[in-house]
Design a protein around this motif. Sequence first.
Motif, PDB file in Angstrom:
ATOM      1  N   ILE A  16      -5.350  -8.193  -6.044  1.00 45.07           N
ATOM      2  CA  ILE A  16      -6.526  -7.623  -6.721  1.00 45.07           C
ATOM      3  C   ILE A  16      -7.383  -6.859  -5.716  1.00 45.07           C
ATOM      4  O   ILE A  16      -7.833  -5.738  -5.989  1.00 45.07           O
ATOM      5  CB  ILE A  16      -7.328  -8.721  -7.444  1.00 45.07           C
ATOM      6  N   THR A  17      -7.583  -7.427  -4.544  1.00 46.54           N
ATOM      7  CA  THR A  17      -8.361  -6.751  -3.496  1.00 46.54           C
ATOM      8  C   THR A  17      -7.698  -5.435  -3.098  1.00 46.54           C
ATOM      9  O   THR A  17      -8.370  -4.408  -2.938  1.00 46.54           O
ATOM     10  CB  THR A  17      -8.516  -7.674  -2.272  1.00 46.54           C
ATOM     11  N   LEU A  18      -6.382  -5.440  -2.952  1.00 43.81           N
ATOM     12  CA  LEU A  18      -5.651  -4.210  -2.621  1.00 43.81           C
ATOM     13  C   LEU A  18      -5.849  -3.164  -3.713  1.00 43.81           C
ATOM     14  O   LEU A  18      -6.152  -2.004  -3.419  1.00 43.81           O
ATOM     15  CB  LEU A  18      -4.157  -4.506  -2.449  1.00 43.81           C
ATOM     16  N   TYR A  19      -5.698  -3.555  -4.957  1.00 46.17           N
ATOM     17  CA  TYR A  19      -5.846  -2.609  -6.060  1.00 46.17           C
ATOM     18  C   TYR A  19      -7.262  -2.025  -6.084  1.00 46.17           C
ATOM     19  O   TYR A  19      -7.430  -0.820  -6.274  1.00 46.17           O
ATOM     20  CB  TYR A  19      -5.532  -3.270  -7.399  1.00 46.17           C
ATOM     21  N   SER A  38       0.833  -1.215   0.000  1.00 45.65           N
ATOM     22  CA  SER A  38       0.000   0.000   0.000  1.00 45.65           C
ATOM     23  C   SER A  38       0.862   1.257   0.000  1.00 45.65           C
ATOM     24  O   SER A  38       0.557   2.231  -0.697  1.00 45.65           O
ATOM     25  CB  SER A  38      -0.921   0.024   1.225  1.00 45.65           C
ATOM     26  N   THR A  39       1.932   1.249   0.767  1.00 50.71           N
ATOM     27  CA  THR A  39       2.830   2.396   0.826  1.00 50.71           C
ATOM     28  C   THR A  39       3.502   2.621  -0.520  1.00 50.71           C
ATOM     29  O   THR A  39       3.588   3.750  -1.001  1.00 50.71           O
ATOM     30  CB  THR A  39       3.880   2.196   1.936  1.00 50.71           C
ATOM     31  N   LEU A  40       3.972   1.550  -1.145  1.00 52.22           N
ATOM     32  CA  LEU A  40       4.597   1.674  -2.458  1.00 52.22           C
ATOM     33  C   LEU A  40       3.603   2.199  -3.489  1.00 52.22           C
ATOM     34  O   LEU A  40       3.921   3.094  -4.273  1.00 52.22           O
ATOM     35  CB  LEU A  40       5.160   0.325  -2.913  1.00 52.22           C
ATOM     36  N   CYS A  53      -6.410  -7.084 -16.227  1.00 53.18           N
ATOM     37  CA  CYS A  53      -5.940  -5.719 -16.452  1.00 53.18           C
ATOM     38  C   CYS A  53      -6.831  -4.769 -15.670  1.00 53.18           C
ATOM     39  O   CYS A  53      -8.062  -4.904 -15.669  1.00 53.18           O
ATOM     40  CB  CYS A  53      -5.960  -5.393 -17.939  1.00 53.18           C
ATOM     41  N   MET A  54      -6.210  -3.798 -15.012  1.00 54.05           N
ATOM     42  CA  MET A  54      -6.932  -2.857 -14.163  1.00 54.05           C
ATOM     43  C   MET A  54      -6.390  -1.456 -14.425  1.00 54.05           C
ATOM     44  O   MET A  54      -5.245  -1.296 -14.863  1.00 54.05           O
ATOM     45  CB  MET A  54      -6.743  -3.215 -12.682  1.00 54.05           C
ATOM     46  N   GLN A  55      -7.212  -0.460 -14.131  1.00 54.51           N
ATOM     47  CA  GLN A  55      -6.719   0.912 -14.205  1.00 54.51           C
ATOM     48  C   GLN A  55      -7.453   1.785 -13.198  1.00 54.51           C
ATOM     49  O   GLN A  55      -8.541   1.443 -12.741  1.00 54.51           O
ATOM     50  CB  GLN A  55      -6.838   1.489 -15.611  1.00 54.51           C
ATOM     51  N   GLY A  56      -6.803   2.882 -12.882  1.00 55.21           N
ATOM     52  CA  GLY A  56      -7.367   3.857 -11.951  1.00 55.21           C
ATOM     53  C   GLY A  56      -6.997   5.255 -12.405  1.00 55.21           C
ATOM     54  O   GLY A  56      -6.068   5.434 -13.198  1.00 55.21           O
ATOM     55  N   THR A  57      -7.714   6.219 -11.910  1.00 54.36           N
ATOM     56  CA  THR A  57      -7.409   7.605 -12.234  1.00 54.36           C
ATOM     57  C   THR A  57      -6.695   8.258 -11.070  1.00 54.36           C
ATOM     58  O   THR A  57      -6.887   7.890  -9.914  1.00 54.36           O
ATOM     59  CB  THR A  57      -8.688   8.395 -12.589  1.00 54.36           C
ATOM     60  N   VAL A  58      -5.858   9.217 -11.403  1.00 55.24           N
ATOM     61  CA  VAL A  58      -5.068   9.908 -10.392  1.00 55.24           C
ATOM     62  C   VAL A  58      -5.706  11.247 -10.109  1.00 55.24           C
ATOM     63  O   VAL A  58      -6.198  11.924 -10.961  1.00 55.24           O
ATOM     64  CB  VAL A  58      -3.608  10.095 -10.882  1.00 55.24           C
TER      65      VAL A  58
END
Length: 166
Positions: free
Chosen positions: A139-142, A109-111, A161-166
């Motif tokens: 996957i749960t963490l992501y 999580s820190t990384l 494959c996963m993605q997120g917005t910043v």
Amino acid sequence: MTDQGEVAVVRRPGSFTSAESELTGLLAAYHLQTEAEKGNAVADVDELPDRYRTEVSDPRSAFAGDVVLLAHRGGTGVGCLVMTAPADGRSEVKRLWTAPAARGQGIASTLLGAALEHAAESGVSTVRLSVWNWRTGAITLYERLGFAVTESWDGRDQLVCMQGTV
């Protein structure tokens, strides 16, 4: 350097010889474990596929232009993450690994937090990653950090494959 409690995250450790050695060890463990999980167990780094062996033997060249994060706890490298250089407003997280003895202590999580912070500072709007479907904890963490499953950009079977917005 970002200090997150007892975990220190160092960006671009390739410039430090001792950090590069720690990174090499973490990458070797990551690739050996991944190959075993895929059913392709190998005894040592010399038996890894060429592209992975190159990452382990020369991470400075393999990740030139990328940001490499190394987590330290008590002066020891306990985790790593590679974030690719931005392209078209996005970066990709690769090689997230926490040493087995250090798991469950918030290192991943820190990384990831440091990687997302770096992405935001770099003008990246989307961060993507891929993960093997059997790594349910990852996957749960992501998902907890805002990533969602998306259409695959990689044809390998069992890769999510996963993605997120910043």
